[in-house]
Write a protein that holds these residues in place. Structure first.
Motif, PDB file in Angstrom:
ATOM      1  N   THR A   1       0.841  -1.209   0.000  1.00  0.00           N
ATOM      2  CA  THR A   1       0.000   0.000   0.000  1.00  0.00           C
ATOM      3  C   THR A   1       0.873   1.255   0.000  1.00  0.00           C
ATOM      4  N   VAL A   2       1.781   1.351   0.969  1.00  0.00           N
ATOM      5  CA  VAL A   2       2.680   2.501   1.040  1.00  0.00           C
ATOM      6  C   VAL A   2       3.597   2.510  -0.188  1.00  0.00           C
ATOM      7  N   GLN A   3       3.984   1.312  -0.632  1.00  0.00           N
ATOM      8  CA  GLN A   3       4.840   1.202  -1.815  1.00  0.00           C
ATOM      9  C   GLN A   3       4.124   1.762  -3.044  1.00  0.00           C
ATOM     10  N   GLY A   4       2.800   1.564  -3.123  1.00  0.00           N
ATOM     11  CA  GLY A   4       2.028   2.111  -4.228  1.00  0.00           C
ATOM     12  C   GLY A   4       1.986   3.628  -4.181  1.00  0.00           C
ATOM     13  N   LEU A   5       1.797   4.149  -3.003  1.00  0.00           N
ATOM     14  CA  LEU A   5       1.766   5.603  -2.820  1.00  0.00           C
ATOM     15  C   LEU A   5       3.094   6.227  -3.257  1.00  0.00           C
ATOM     16  N   LEU A   6       4.190   5.606  -2.827  1.00  0.00           N
ATOM     17  CA  LEU A   6       5.515   6.153  -3.150  1.00  0.00           C
ATOM     18  C   LEU A   6       5.829   5.990  -4.636  1.00  0.00           C
ATOM     19  N   THR A   7       5.347   4.897  -5.226  1.00  0.00           N
ATOM     20  CA  THR A   7       5.538   4.693  -6.661  1.00  0.00           C
ATOM     21  C   THR A   7       4.808   5.788  -7.436  1.00  0.00           C
ATOM     22  N   LEU A   8       3.569   6.058  -7.034  1.00  0.00           N
ATOM     23  CA  LEU A   8       2.795   7.119  -7.687  1.00  0.00           C
ATOM     24  C   LEU A   8       3.490   8.470  -7.551  1.00  0.00           C
ATOM     25  N   ALA A   9       4.081   8.687  -6.372  1.00  0.00           N
ATOM     26  CA  ALA A   9       4.746   9.962  -6.112  1.00  0.00           C
ATOM     27  C   ALA A   9       6.107  10.043  -6.798  1.00  0.00           C
ATOM     28  N   GLY A  10       6.588   8.911  -7.331  1.00  0.00           N
ATOM     29  CA  GLY A  10       7.868   8.909  -8.045  1.00  0.00           C
ATOM     30  C   GLY A  10       9.075   9.016  -7.134  1.00  0.00           C
ATOM     31  N   ILE A  11       8.935   8.575  -5.896  1.00  0.00           N
ATOM     32  CA  ILE A  11      10.047   8.660  -4.947  1.00  0.00           C
ATOM     33  C   ILE A  11      10.638   7.265  -4.723  1.00  0.00           C
ATOM     34  N   PRO A  12      11.948   7.085  -4.925  1.00  0.00           N
ATOM     35  CA  PRO A  12      12.558   5.772  -4.690  1.00  0.00           C
ATOM     36  C   PRO A  12      12.395   5.365  -3.225  1.00  0.00           C
ATOM     37  N   PHE A  13      12.270   4.077  -2.995  1.00  0.00           N
ATOM     38  CA  PHE A  13      12.131   3.625  -1.610  1.00  0.00           C
ATOM     39  C   PHE A  13      12.852   2.302  -1.406  1.00  0.00           C
ATOM     40  N   VAL A  14      13.193   2.055  -0.151  1.00  0.00           N
ATOM     41  CA  VAL A  14      13.893   0.834   0.228  1.00  0.00           C
ATOM     42  C   VAL A  14      12.908  -0.337   0.218  1.00  0.00           C
ATOM     43  N   GLY A  15      13.337  -1.445  -0.353  1.00  0.00           N
ATOM     44  CA  GLY A  15      12.546  -2.672  -0.277  1.00  0.00           C
ATOM     45  C   GLY A  15      11.728  -2.957  -1.514  1.00  0.00           C
ATOM     46  N   SER A  16      10.922  -4.006  -1.393  1.00  0.00           N
ATOM     47  CA  SER A  16      10.151  -4.495  -2.520  1.00  0.00           C
ATOM     48  C   SER A  16       9.103  -3.505  -2.984  1.00  0.00           C
ATOM     49  N   GLY A  17       8.749  -3.605  -4.261  1.00  0.00           N
ATOM     50  CA  GLY A  17       7.702  -2.775  -4.833  1.00  0.00           C
ATOM     51  C   GLY A  17       6.325  -3.307  -4.489  1.00  0.00           C
ATOM     52  N   VAL A  18       5.335  -2.811  -5.198  1.00  0.00           N
ATOM     53  CA  VAL A  18       3.943  -3.167  -4.916  1.00  0.00           C
ATOM     54  C   VAL A  18       3.726  -4.680  -5.024  1.00  0.00           C
ATOM     55  N   LEU A  19       4.159  -5.249  -6.132  1.00  0.00           N
ATOM     56  CA  LEU A  19       3.896  -6.670  -6.371  1.00  0.00           C
ATOM     57  C   LEU A  19       4.563  -7.571  -5.330  1.00  0.00           C
ATOM     58  N   GLY A  20       5.869  -7.405  -5.172  1.00  0.00           N
ATOM     59  CA  GLY A  20       6.610  -8.257  -4.235  1.00  0.00           C
ATOM     60  C   GLY A  20       6.119  -8.093  -2.809  1.00  0.00           C
ATOM     61  N   SER A  21       5.791  -6.865  -2.447  1.00  0.00           N
ATOM     62  CA  SER A  21       5.327  -6.611  -1.081  1.00  0.00           C
ATOM     63  C   SER A  21       3.969  -7.264  -0.850  1.00  0.00           C
ATOM     64  N   ALA A  22       3.050  -7.049  -1.792  1.00  0.00           N
ATOM     65  CA  ALA A  22       1.684  -7.547  -1.606  1.00  0.00           C
ATOM     66  C   ALA A  22       1.644  -9.071  -1.598  1.00  0.00           C
ATOM     67  N   VAL A  23       2.337  -9.675  -2.538  1.00  0.00           N
ATOM     68  CA  VAL A  23       2.294 -11.136  -2.619  1.00  0.00           C
ATOM     69  C   VAL A  23       2.996 -11.765  -1.411  1.00  0.00           C
ATOM     70  N   SER A  24       4.118 -11.188  -1.001  1.00  0.00           N
ATOM     71  CA  SER A  24       4.853 -11.779   0.129  1.00  0.00           C
ATOM     72  C   SER A  24       4.117 -11.587   1.452  1.00  0.00           C
ATOM     73  N   MET A  25       3.331 -10.517   1.551  1.00  0.00           N
ATOM     74  CA  MET A  25       2.608 -10.277   2.804  1.00  0.00           C
ATOM     75  C   MET A  25       1.502 -11.304   3.001  1.00  0.00           C
ATOM     76  N   ASP A  26       0.898 -11.731   1.902  1.00  0.00           N
ATOM     77  CA  ASP A  26      -0.230 -12.652   1.999  1.00  0.00           C
ATOM     78  C   ASP A  26       0.288 -14.094   1.969  1.00  0.00           C
ATOM     79  N   LYS A  27       0.107 -14.787   3.074  1.00  0.00           N
ATOM     80  CA  LYS A  27       0.691 -16.121   3.192  1.00  0.00           C
ATOM     81  C   LYS A  27       0.128 -17.099   2.162  1.00  0.00           C
ATOM     82  N   VAL A  28      -1.114 -16.896   1.749  1.00  0.00           N
ATOM     83  CA  VAL A  28      -1.716 -17.788   0.754  1.00  0.00           C
ATOM     84  C   VAL A  28      -1.137 -17.523  -0.634  1.00  0.00           C
TER      85      VAL A  28
END
Ligand code: ATP
Ligand code: MG
Ligand code: MG
Ligand code: MG
Length: 339
Positions: free
Chosen positions: A96-123
């Motif tokens: 979620t935060v990764q999406g916000l930062l991506t939209l804002a065009g600001i580089p950030f530490v760690g996985s992007g939207v896809l990697g973060s979302a999929v890894s967070m959900d255990k299923v």
């Protein structure tokens, strides 16, 4: 020129306090000659705190309320070279935060939207990793609606897996909401608890024996490296919240005393999982090693693992010769490299 870093911490998940502990360590460690760091604490209500309230939250270790609506305050992220979202759990580690930062065009530490979302959900993680041929425990998905409308179908899933089993909210961390269910009499309470925290719940077969718990740190973007393997030991029935955060309840062993081929397998699997899930920057990949059977089962991938100076992830890289402050600086570099 010094790099201007915005450090986001706190957040709305059950891991708010853990995040603030990590943030304090990062703040203390970022080399001041290279970085100009501004912390912004996010309250438990999801609002972004201005500087004095942020300072207060960092000192007290918690922010229950206060602050501004995220969309208002997020604009202040403009002008920073990179954001370090040291947030754990939903609304922080989940894309979620990764999406916000991506939209804002600001580089950030760690996985992007896809990697973060999929890894967070255990299923979702289990589905992706299964398709990558990575061994895991047997599991079933249950959604809240089914628990309300057709509870017997959910109980049936549990019967199929057999007891003991684990019931977990699909999108959480720090063992919040996780129960080890020893028999059918404990099942409903465990499901009720997990569904109070998440719409999606995973039921997992327990490993054949109490597993050894080993973890690997991954660092990098498209050419990631694996740390040595670490092991956690504790007396408790499983690695629950109390055991994780009560001083002296668990011990860390780095490198884990494992046969060389098991350690090599664990590191190789961790790298494969990192790639399969499209992770970036960092992740801590956790495994069960069942000594009796020789099985190595991937448990989960944490895209923003605990990050205090005594947490497993930084300790793993320290063992590989990278100090805490060098590690943080490297993560910022990796964030900028991904632009
Ligand atoms: P983290 O704080 O690492 O993000 P988490 O909240 O995502 O943790 P898990 O790692 O899935 O939770 O589970 C917490 C603990 O429960 C494990 O470390 C282990 O001790 C125990 N556990 C979970 N699932 C199983 C299983 N299928 N078999 C045996 N033990 C398990
Ligand atoms: Mg986790
Ligand atoms: Mg976690
Ligand atoms: Mg875990």
């Amino acid at each position: 020129m010094k790099k201007r870093i915005l450090l986001l911490a706190g957040g709305q998940s059950g891991e708010h306090e853990v995040s603030l502990m990590s943030a304090r360590s990062v703040l203390a460690a970022l080399p001041v000659d290279q970085f100009d760091v501004t912390p912004v604490v996010i309250s438990k209500e999801g609002r972004w705190l201005p500087p004095t309230q942020t300072q207060h939250a960092l000192e007290s270790g918690v922010a229950d309320s206060g602050g501004d609506l995220v969309l208002h305050r997020a604009a202040s992220a403009e002008g920073y070279d990179a954001v370090f979202p040291i947030l754990h759990g939903p609304m922080g580690e989940d894309g979620t935060v990764q999406g916000l930062l991506t939209l804002a065009g600001i580089p950030f530490v760690g996985s992007g939207v896809l990697g973060s979302a999929v890894s967070m959900d255990k299923v979702m993680t289990k589905q992706v990793l299964a398709s990558a041929g990575i061994a895991q425990v047997a599991w079933r998905l249950a959604v809240r609606r089914d628990w309300h409308d057709r509870p017997d179908s959910v109980r049936q899933s549990a019967q199929e897996l057999g007891f003991p089993l684990f019931v977990k909210p699909a999108n959480l961390g720090s063992s919040v909401g996780i129960s080890k269910v020893h028999g059918s009499d404990e099942l409903d309470d465990a499901l009720t608890l997990a569904f109070s925290l998440d719409r999606r719940v995973i039921l997992e077969a327990m490993t054949a024996h109490k597993p050894r718990e080993v973890e690997v740190g991954i660092l990098g973007n498209d050419a990631p490296i694996a740390s040595p393997v670490g092991e956690l030991r504790f007396e408790a029935d499983f690695y629950d919240y109390e055991t994780k955060y009560t001083e002296g309840r668990a011990t860390m062993h780095i490198p884990a005393p494992l046969p060389a081929e098991v350690a090599a397998q664990v590191r190789e699997l961790a790298l494969r999982a990192f790639r399969a899930l499209d992770c970036a920057g960092l992740a801590r990949v956790d495994f069960f090693y069942v000594e009796e059977t020789g099985e190595v089962l991937l448990n989960e991938v944490n895209t923003m693992p605990g990050f205090t100076t005594t947490s497993m992830y930084p300790k793993l890289f320290e063992a590989a010769g990278l100090s805490y402050s060098d590690l943080v600086a490297r993560l910022v570099e990796l964030a900028l490299e991904r632009r």
